[in-house]
Design an enzyme around this catalytic site. Structure first.
Site, PDB file in Angstrom:
ATOM      1  N   GLY A  84      28.158  30.611  53.799  1.00  0.00           N
ATOM      2  CA  GLY A  84      28.331  32.049  53.637  1.00  0.00           C
ATOM      3  C   GLY A  84      29.313  32.596  54.656  1.00  0.00           C
ATOM      4  O   GLY A  84      29.970  31.850  55.389  1.00  0.00           O
ATOM      5  N   ALA A  85      29.427  33.910  54.710  1.00  0.00           N
ATOM      6  CA  ALA A  85      30.274  34.580  55.696  1.00  0.00           C
ATOM      7  C   ALA A  85      29.721  35.970  55.930  1.00  0.00           C
ATOM      8  O   ALA A  85      29.112  36.578  55.039  1.00  0.00           O
ATOM      9  CB  ALA A  85      31.719  34.663  55.218  1.00  0.00           C
ATOM     10  N   GLY A  98      26.644  35.297  62.320  1.00  0.00           N
ATOM     11  CA  GLY A  98      25.512  36.208  62.354  1.00  0.00           C
ATOM     12  C   GLY A  98      24.185  35.482  62.422  1.00  0.00           C
ATOM     13  O   GLY A  98      23.211  35.987  62.970  1.00  0.00           O
ATOM     14  N   GLY A  99      24.168  34.260  61.872  1.00  0.00           N
ATOM     15  CA  GLY A  99      22.954  33.457  61.919  1.00  0.00           C
ATOM     16  C   GLY A  99      22.841  32.594  63.160  1.00  0.00           C
ATOM     17  O   GLY A  99      21.843  31.898  63.347  1.00  0.00           O
ATOM     18  N   GLU A 105      28.787  25.156  62.318  1.00  0.00           N
ATOM     19  CA  GLU A 105      29.426  25.488  61.043  1.00  0.00           C
ATOM     20  C   GLU A 105      30.919  25.191  61.093  1.00  0.00           C
ATOM     21  O   GLU A 105      31.491  24.656  60.138  1.00  0.00           O
ATOM     22  CB  GLU A 105      29.198  26.970  60.725  1.00  0.00           C
ATOM     23  CG  GLU A 105      27.772  27.296  60.306  1.00  0.00           C
ATOM     24  CD  GLU A 105      27.524  28.780  60.151  1.00  0.00           C
ATOM     25  OE1 GLU A 105      26.601  29.144  59.401  1.00  0.00           O
ATOM     26  OE2 GLU A 105      28.243  29.584  60.784  1.00  0.00           O
TER      27      GLU A 105
END
Length: 231
Positions: A84-85, A98-99, A105
């Site tokens: 994701g982004a 954000g995670g 990643e």
């Protein structure tokens, strides 16, 4: 259609790209969770893949789904990573982290021939910076590093509050044992220059600007799926 349904639609489209025998990188975050869940269904139906996770959380989910897992040391070349982004622009430049898994990643993305980003259409922006830019830092000399980040960013027109990420009242610690400083710049006039300036700071481990890594994007909107780049 709510946000979670849109994320699942994007994840389902990315799953169409997965072929038997692929070596996959599995991303981290709310959208990536949908992809891992859908991939698990395909694996239980007979799809043969081997996967590398970008975080301990994704590793645990994939194992629960029965997905065959490896490590990046054992499988250093990947065919595809799906992640994701937090935001992205028309040039497929991303803000991620954000995670809290941005370092792993980015390592996994760099080891893959292709990177497909899955997200709902709210993540598409004209100019990066609306989402606070995460910068992963060594805990040693934290205040020195924070000041150097602020000074380097200011030279490039990026100003705003720099906050240490916390969870349950304590400093958030990444899987690699680092801290994260969230940079509330609002706008990033020159992401490439900022990326170069940040990595030159000794206390910075990695930053959340992913430039030149994404090859395709799947955005799910209420009106359907939008594809950017090569999916």
């Amino acid at each position: 259609m709510n946000a979670e349904e849109l994320k699942r639609r994007a994840a389902a489209r990315a799953l169409d790209v997965v072929a038997d025998g692929m070596r996959l990188g599995l991303g981290t975050g709310s959208t990536a969770k949908h992809f891992v869940e859908l991939l698990g269904e395909r694996v239980r139906a007979g799809l043969r893949v081997v996967c590398v996770a970008t975080s301990e959380a994704t590793q645990a989910q994939a194992e629960r789904e029965g997905i065959p897992m490896s490590t990046l040391d054992a499988t250093p070349e990947l065919d595809l990573v799906v992640d994701g982004a937090d935001e992205l622009d028309s040039r497929l430049r991303l803000v991620k982290g954000g995670g809290g898994a941005l370092l792993r990643e980015k390592i996994v993305a760099s080891a893959s021939r292709r990177m497909i980003v899955i997200a709902d259409d709210s993540k598409k922006v004209e100019t990066l910076g609306r989402f606070p830019l995460p910068v992963e830092v060594n805990p040693f000399g934290l205040e020195v590093t924070r000041r150097q980040i602020a000074a380097a960013a200011a030279k490039l027109g990026c100003t705003g509050e720099l906050t240490l990420r916390r969870r349950d009242g304590q400093a958030f610690v990444t899987d690699g044992g680092h801290y994260i400083i969230d940079c509330h710049f609002g706008v990033l006039p020159d992401p490439e220059a900022l990326a170069a300036a940040l990595v030159a700071i000794p206390g910075v481990v990695e930053h959340g600007l992913f430039i030149g890594l994404a090859t395709g994007v799947v955005l799910a909107s209420a009106g359907g799926v939008i594809e950017m780049g090569e999916v």
